[in-house]
Motif scaffolding. Structure first.
Motif, short mmCIF file in Angstrom:
data_model
loop_
_atom_site.label_atom_id
_atom_site.label_comp_id
_atom_site.label_asym_id
_atom_site.label_seq_id
_atom_site.Cartn_x
_atom_site.Cartn_y
_atom_site.Cartn_z
N UNK A 153 0.82 -1.18 0.00
CA UNK A 153 0.00 0.00 0.00
C UNK A 153 0.87 1.25 0.00
N UNK A 154 1.98 1.21 0.75
CA UNK A 154 2.84 2.39 0.82
C UNK A 154 3.45 2.70 -0.53
N UNK A 155 3.71 1.66 -1.32
CA UNK A 155 4.28 1.87 -2.65
C UNK A 155 3.27 2.57 -3.56
N UNK A 156 2.05 2.11 -3.53
CA UNK A 156 1.01 2.71 -4.36
C UNK A 156 0.72 4.14 -3.93
N UNK A 157 0.64 4.37 -2.62
CA UNK A 157 0.38 5.72 -2.11
C UNK A 157 1.48 6.68 -2.56
N UNK A 158 2.71 6.24 -2.48
CA UNK A 158 3.84 7.08 -2.90
C UNK A 158 3.79 7.31 -4.40
N UNK A 159 3.47 6.28 -5.14
CA UNK A 159 3.34 6.40 -6.60
C UNK A 159 2.30 7.47 -6.94
N UNK A 160 1.15 7.40 -6.28
CA UNK A 160 0.08 8.36 -6.53
C UNK A 160 0.49 9.78 -6.13
N UNK A 161 1.20 9.91 -5.02
CA UNK A 161 1.68 11.24 -4.61
C UNK A 161 2.66 11.81 -5.64
N UNK A 162 3.51 10.97 -6.20
CA UNK A 162 4.43 11.43 -7.23
C UNK A 162 3.69 11.88 -8.48
N UNK A 163 2.62 11.16 -8.84
CA UNK A 163 1.81 11.55 -10.00
C UNK A 163 1.14 12.90 -9.74
N UNK A 164 0.57 13.05 -8.55
CA UNK A 164 -0.07 14.32 -8.21
C UNK A 164 0.95 15.46 -8.21
N UNK A 165 2.17 15.14 -7.81
CA UNK A 165 3.24 16.14 -7.77
C UNK A 165 3.78 16.52 -9.13
N UNK A 166 3.33 15.87 -10.20
CA UNK A 166 3.74 16.26 -11.53
C UNK A 166 4.54 15.21 -12.29
N UNK A 167 4.91 14.11 -11.68
CA UNK A 167 5.64 13.05 -12.36
C UNK A 167 4.60 12.11 -12.98
N UNK A 168 4.39 12.24 -14.28
CA UNK A 168 3.33 11.50 -14.96
C UNK A 168 3.54 9.99 -14.93
N UNK A 169 4.78 9.54 -14.90
CA UNK A 169 5.07 8.11 -14.91
C UNK A 169 6.26 7.80 -14.01
N UNK A 170 6.02 7.73 -12.69
CA UNK A 170 7.12 7.47 -11.76
C UNK A 170 7.74 6.09 -11.97
N UNK A 171 9.04 6.02 -11.81
CA UNK A 171 9.76 4.75 -11.92
C UNK A 171 9.91 4.14 -10.53
N UNK A 172 10.42 2.92 -10.50
CA UNK A 172 10.68 2.26 -9.22
C UNK A 172 11.71 3.06 -8.44
N UNK A 173 12.67 3.64 -9.14
CA UNK A 173 13.70 4.46 -8.48
C UNK A 173 13.08 5.71 -7.84
N UNK A 174 12.12 6.33 -8.55
CA UNK A 174 11.45 7.52 -8.00
C UNK A 174 10.71 7.17 -6.70
N UNK A 175 9.98 6.06 -6.72
CA UNK A 175 9.22 5.64 -5.53
C UNK A 175 10.17 5.29 -4.40
#
Length: 117
Positions: free
Chosen positions: A1-23
């Protein structure tokens, strides 16, 4: 769940396609451990998919499943024995209200029902 939540936060922050490294970077900055296998699986499953469509489909499933469960729960008493339901309704519990200042001391250490306030 923490991975998905972080992924979604990165998308909201402007990163349209976060990578595993970004998360991983975002989570490690917060001091959270990353499960690499779980993260890589999630990233591969999200790859090439429209996030807004996935969320909309999930909401639809959630509401459809929620209404079915509520309908089944509401229908359950109707199928039960009416005689068994009657005693439950008749066994109302009477609650006696008690004055908070009745007997004992009040919160300031004086006698209950004090006349100086």
């Amino acid at each position: 769940m923490r991975h998905l939540a972080t992924y979604l936060l990165l998308v909201i922050g402007g990163n349209a396609s976060p990578t595993a490294e970004d998360v991983t970077n975002a989570l490690s900055q917060c001091g959270v451990e990353v499960d690499e296998a779980q993260l890589n699986k999630m990233i591969s499953e999200l790859e090439g998919k429209n996030l807004e469509e996935l969320i909309a489909a999930g909401e639809e499933k959630l509401f459809k499943g929620g209404s079915m469960a509520a309908g089944a729960a509401a229908a359950a008493p109707a199928g039960g024995d009416a005689a068994a339901a009657a005693p439950a309704a008749a066994a109302k519990v009477e609650v006696e209200e008690v004055d908070a200042l009745e007997g004992g001391m009040d919160m300031f250490g004086g006698d209950a029902g004090g006349g100086d306030y």
